[in-house]
Design a protein around this motif. Sequence first.
Motif, short mmCIF file in Angstrom:
data_model
loop_
_atom_site.label_atom_id
_atom_site.label_comp_id
_atom_site.label_asym_id
_atom_site.label_seq_id
_atom_site.Cartn_x
_atom_site.Cartn_y
_atom_site.Cartn_z
N VAL A 81 0.84 -1.19 0.00
CA VAL A 81 0.00 0.00 0.00
C VAL A 81 0.88 1.24 0.00
O VAL A 81 1.84 1.34 0.77
CB VAL A 81 -0.93 0.00 1.24
CG1 VAL A 81 -1.64 1.34 1.38
CG2 VAL A 81 -1.94 -1.11 1.15
N GLY A 82 0.57 2.18 -0.89
CA GLY A 82 1.31 3.44 -0.95
C GLY A 82 2.58 3.38 -1.77
O GLY A 82 3.27 4.39 -1.88
N GLU A 83 2.92 2.22 -2.31
CA GLU A 83 4.13 2.07 -3.13
C GLU A 83 3.77 1.43 -4.47
O GLU A 83 2.77 0.73 -4.57
CB GLU A 83 5.16 1.18 -2.43
CG GLU A 83 5.68 1.74 -1.12
CD GLU A 83 6.70 0.81 -0.46
OE1 GLU A 83 7.20 -0.13 -1.12
OE2 GLU A 83 6.97 1.02 0.73
N ARG A 84 4.60 1.66 -5.45
CA ARG A 84 4.43 0.99 -6.75
C ARG A 84 4.76 -0.48 -6.58
O ARG A 84 5.64 -0.85 -5.81
CB ARG A 84 5.36 1.58 -7.79
CG ARG A 84 5.05 3.02 -8.13
CD ARG A 84 6.00 3.49 -9.16
NE ARG A 84 5.26 3.51 -10.42
CZ ARG A 84 5.69 4.07 -11.51
NH1 ARG A 84 6.89 4.61 -11.54
NH2 ARG A 84 4.95 4.09 -12.59
N ASP A 85 4.07 -1.32 -7.34
CA ASP A 85 4.39 -2.75 -7.34
C ASP A 85 5.81 -2.94 -7.84
O ASP A 85 6.28 -2.19 -8.71
CB ASP A 85 3.45 -3.52 -8.27
CG ASP A 85 2.06 -3.70 -7.69
OD1 ASP A 85 1.80 -3.24 -6.56
OD2 ASP A 85 1.22 -4.30 -8.39
N ARG A 86 6.49 -3.93 -7.28
CA ARG A 86 7.82 -4.31 -7.76
C ARG A 86 7.70 -5.69 -8.38
O ARG A 86 6.99 -6.55 -7.86
CB ARG A 86 8.82 -4.35 -6.61
CG ARG A 86 9.05 -2.97 -5.99
CD ARG A 86 10.09 -3.02 -4.92
NE ARG A 86 11.39 -3.22 -5.57
CZ ARG A 86 12.49 -3.55 -4.90
NH1 ARG A 86 12.45 -3.74 -3.60
NH2 ARG A 86 13.63 -3.70 -5.53
N HIS A 87 8.39 -5.90 -9.48
CA HIS A 87 8.34 -7.17 -10.19
C HIS A 87 9.74 -7.78 -10.24
O HIS A 87 10.72 -7.09 -10.52
CB HIS A 87 7.79 -6.97 -11.60
CG HIS A 87 6.38 -6.47 -11.59
ND1 HIS A 87 5.30 -7.30 -11.56
CD2 HIS A 87 5.89 -5.21 -11.56
CE1 HIS A 87 4.20 -6.58 -11.53
NE2 HIS A 87 4.52 -5.30 -11.52
N GLY A 88 9.82 -9.07 -9.95
CA GLY A 88 11.11 -9.74 -9.95
C GLY A 88 10.95 -11.22 -10.27
O GLY A 88 9.91 -11.66 -10.75
N ARG A 89 12.01 -11.95 -9.97
CA ARG A 89 12.06 -13.39 -10.25
C ARG A 89 12.30 -14.15 -8.95
O ARG A 89 13.00 -13.67 -8.07
CB ARG A 89 13.22 -13.70 -11.20
CG ARG A 89 13.18 -12.99 -12.52
CD ARG A 89 14.41 -13.26 -13.38
NE ARG A 89 15.65 -12.89 -12.70
CZ ARG A 89 16.69 -13.72 -12.50
NH1 ARG A 89 16.66 -14.94 -12.93
NH2 ARG A 89 17.77 -13.29 -11.89
N LEU A 90 11.75 -15.36 -8.90
CA LEU A 90 12.06 -16.27 -7.81
C LEU A 90 13.33 -17.01 -8.20
O LEU A 90 13.40 -17.59 -9.28
CB LEU A 90 10.92 -17.26 -7.58
CG LEU A 90 11.15 -18.26 -6.45
CD1 LEU A 90 11.20 -17.55 -5.09
CD2 LEU A 90 10.05 -19.32 -6.46
N VAL A 91 14.34 -16.95 -7.34
CA VAL A 91 15.66 -17.50 -7.67
C VAL A 91 16.08 -18.50 -6.60
O VAL A 91 15.82 -18.30 -5.41
CB VAL A 91 16.70 -16.36 -7.77
CG1 VAL A 91 18.10 -16.89 -7.99
CG2 VAL A 91 16.32 -15.39 -8.87
N HIS A 92 16.75 -19.56 -7.04
CA HIS A 92 17.31 -20.58 -6.14
C HIS A 92 18.81 -20.52 -6.33
O HIS A 92 19.31 -20.80 -7.42
CB HIS A 92 16.75 -21.95 -6.53
CG HIS A 92 17.10 -23.03 -5.58
ND1 HIS A 92 17.83 -24.12 -5.95
CD2 HIS A 92 16.79 -23.21 -4.28
CE1 HIS A 92 17.97 -24.92 -4.92
NE2 HIS A 92 17.35 -24.40 -3.89
N ARG A 93 19.54 -20.14 -5.28
CA ARG A 93 21.00 -19.99 -5.38
C ARG A 93 21.70 -20.92 -4.41
O ARG A 93 21.22 -21.18 -3.31
CB ARG A 93 21.43 -18.57 -5.03
CG ARG A 93 21.05 -17.57 -6.09
CD ARG A 93 21.81 -16.27 -5.89
NE ARG A 93 21.39 -15.32 -6.90
CZ ARG A 93 21.20 -14.05 -6.70
NH1 ARG A 93 21.41 -13.55 -5.49
NH2 ARG A 93 20.82 -13.26 -7.67
N ALA A 94 22.87 -21.37 -4.83
CA ALA A 94 23.71 -22.19 -3.95
C ALA A 94 24.17 -21.34 -2.79
O ALA A 94 24.32 -20.12 -2.89
CB ALA A 94 24.90 -22.73 -4.73
N GLY A 95 24.40 -22.00 -1.64
CA GLY A 95 24.88 -21.30 -0.45
C GLY A 95 23.78 -21.11 0.56
O GLY A 95 22.63 -21.43 0.31
#
Length: 156
Positions: A81-95
């Motif tokens: 609420v009150g912010e622009r939507d952010r779009h990204g990727r779901l990532v699986h990283r080693a570590g």
Amino acid sequence: MSVEMHGSDAVAPPLGPRPETGAAPAAMFRVTLTLARCPEHPDGSVGRGYQIVAPLGPDGRLDAALWREIRDHCRVRRFWVGERDRHGRLVHRAGGEGGATWLIDYADWTNEDDEPGYHLGTHAFVEGEYVSIRDAGDETYRTFRVSHVSRVEAGA
């Protein structure tokens, strides 16, 4: 996706039932997480959260093997609420603990905006369960409730 307004919070529309249980293979699901109760929001907030498209196994857990095959389709939308939507990727990283970390990556060229989940690979994404994600802005872990889960049909 439309968002209805109720008071000061937005309400994400219901997305359907939770993933089936049983011996079925992993499949793609749309998972909506909403902010759970916390000091700033004693009743939680349906206007703050994430919508994640991810491969889930029959137990509702993230499926790393299927993710490797379809990683480009594993998307995330952060709504606040009150912010622009952010779009990204779901990532699986080693570590990380357990040998791997699931996180949300908003920009490929930097790790500063990444939002890792707390043991996301061990949590079941079924309605009513809880998961935690660390905010990149202040590095605070926030707890979210799995509000809705629905299967994503091929080509959708």
